[in-house]
Design an enzyme around this catalytic site. Structure first.
Site, PDB file in Angstrom:
ATOM      1  N   HIS A  98      49.406   2.453  84.287  1.00  0.00           N
ATOM      2  CA  HIS A  98      47.971   2.489  84.544  1.00  0.00           C
ATOM      3  C   HIS A  98      47.608   2.710  86.017  1.00  0.00           C
ATOM      4  O   HIS A  98      46.433   2.884  86.330  1.00  0.00           O
ATOM      5  CB  HIS A  98      47.322   1.192  84.057  1.00  0.00           C
ATOM      6  CG  HIS A  98      47.679   0.018  84.917  1.00  0.00           C
ATOM      7  ND1 HIS A  98      48.928  -0.564  84.871  1.00  0.00           N
ATOM      8  CD2 HIS A  98      46.968  -0.633  85.861  1.00  0.00           C
ATOM      9  CE1 HIS A  98      48.962  -1.554  85.754  1.00  0.00           C
ATOM     10  NE2 HIS A  98      47.786  -1.607  86.370  1.00  0.00           N
ATOM     11  N   HIS A 147      43.898   3.284  90.378  1.00  0.00           N
ATOM     12  CA  HIS A 147      44.027   2.283  89.313  1.00  0.00           C
ATOM     13  C   HIS A 147      43.128   2.719  88.156  1.00  0.00           C
ATOM     14  O   HIS A 147      41.912   2.582  88.222  1.00  0.00           O
ATOM     15  CB  HIS A 147      43.598   0.913  89.843  1.00  0.00           C
ATOM     16  CG  HIS A 147      43.960  -0.213  88.937  1.00  0.00           C
ATOM     17  ND1 HIS A 147      43.266  -0.485  87.778  1.00  0.00           N
ATOM     18  CD2 HIS A 147      44.953  -1.119  89.009  1.00  0.00           C
ATOM     19  CE1 HIS A 147      43.818  -1.528  87.181  1.00  0.00           C
ATOM     20  NE2 HIS A 147      44.838  -1.936  87.915  1.00  0.00           N
TER      21      HIS A 147
END
Length: 160
Positions: A66, A81
């Site tokens: 992620h 992110h």
């Protein structure tokens, strides 16, 4: 061809994805909104893939896919992110197209994202772009006042 530096050698960080731009302070996660990880900006992606915002090297890929850490050629370290609380997805919804240690260039595809899956299963699709070594005080950054961004075209952060 796109260059990541102005004539004076100052870094320009390009939007890694298409979407809306929001201030980091508006990210619904205190780790980002209180700038615990560093200075930056956030995007609400409108779809598409994640691309490199700078020329540099991939220095981190989260085990859960992620998040990607990049060291720009000038030493600036940037974290992308994707989404909030996406670590809990254990990599589902993300497909990486790069590896740690890869040299990358502006606009190079880093990750394919299943935005529908992320939107349904994570807290948010908001994607912070943070300069993780901004707190060392060596450089100052200017954040764009644009409200929308085009991947690889809109400069979202500039070294002041």
């Amino acid at each position: 061809m796109v260059f990541s530096f102005l004539k004076k050698g100052k870094l320009k960080v390009y939007a890694p994805v298409n979407g809306y731009i929001i201030p980091l302070e508006e990210v619904p996660d205190p780790v980002f909104s209180q700038k615990m990880m560093g200075e930056g900006i956030a995007m609400v992606p409108s779809g598409g893939t994640i691309h490199s915002p700078v020329n540099g090297t991939v220095i981190l890929i989260a085990a859960t896919k992620h998040a990607i850490g990049i060291r720009a050629d000038d030493g600036t370290e940037i974290l992308i992110h994707v989404g909030l609380e996406t670590v809990a997805l254990n990599g589902k919804g993300f497909r990486l197209t790069i590896n740690q240690g890869d040299k990358i260039s502006i606009g190079q595809k880093l990750m394919e994202v299943d935005w529908e899956y992320i939107d349904k299963h994570a807290k948010s699709i908001v994607t912070p772009i943070v300069i993780t070594n901004s707190q060392d005080g060596k450089k100052q950054y200017t954040l764009t006042e644009e409200k929308t961004a085009v991947q690889g075209k809109t400069v979202i952060i500039t070294e002041s």
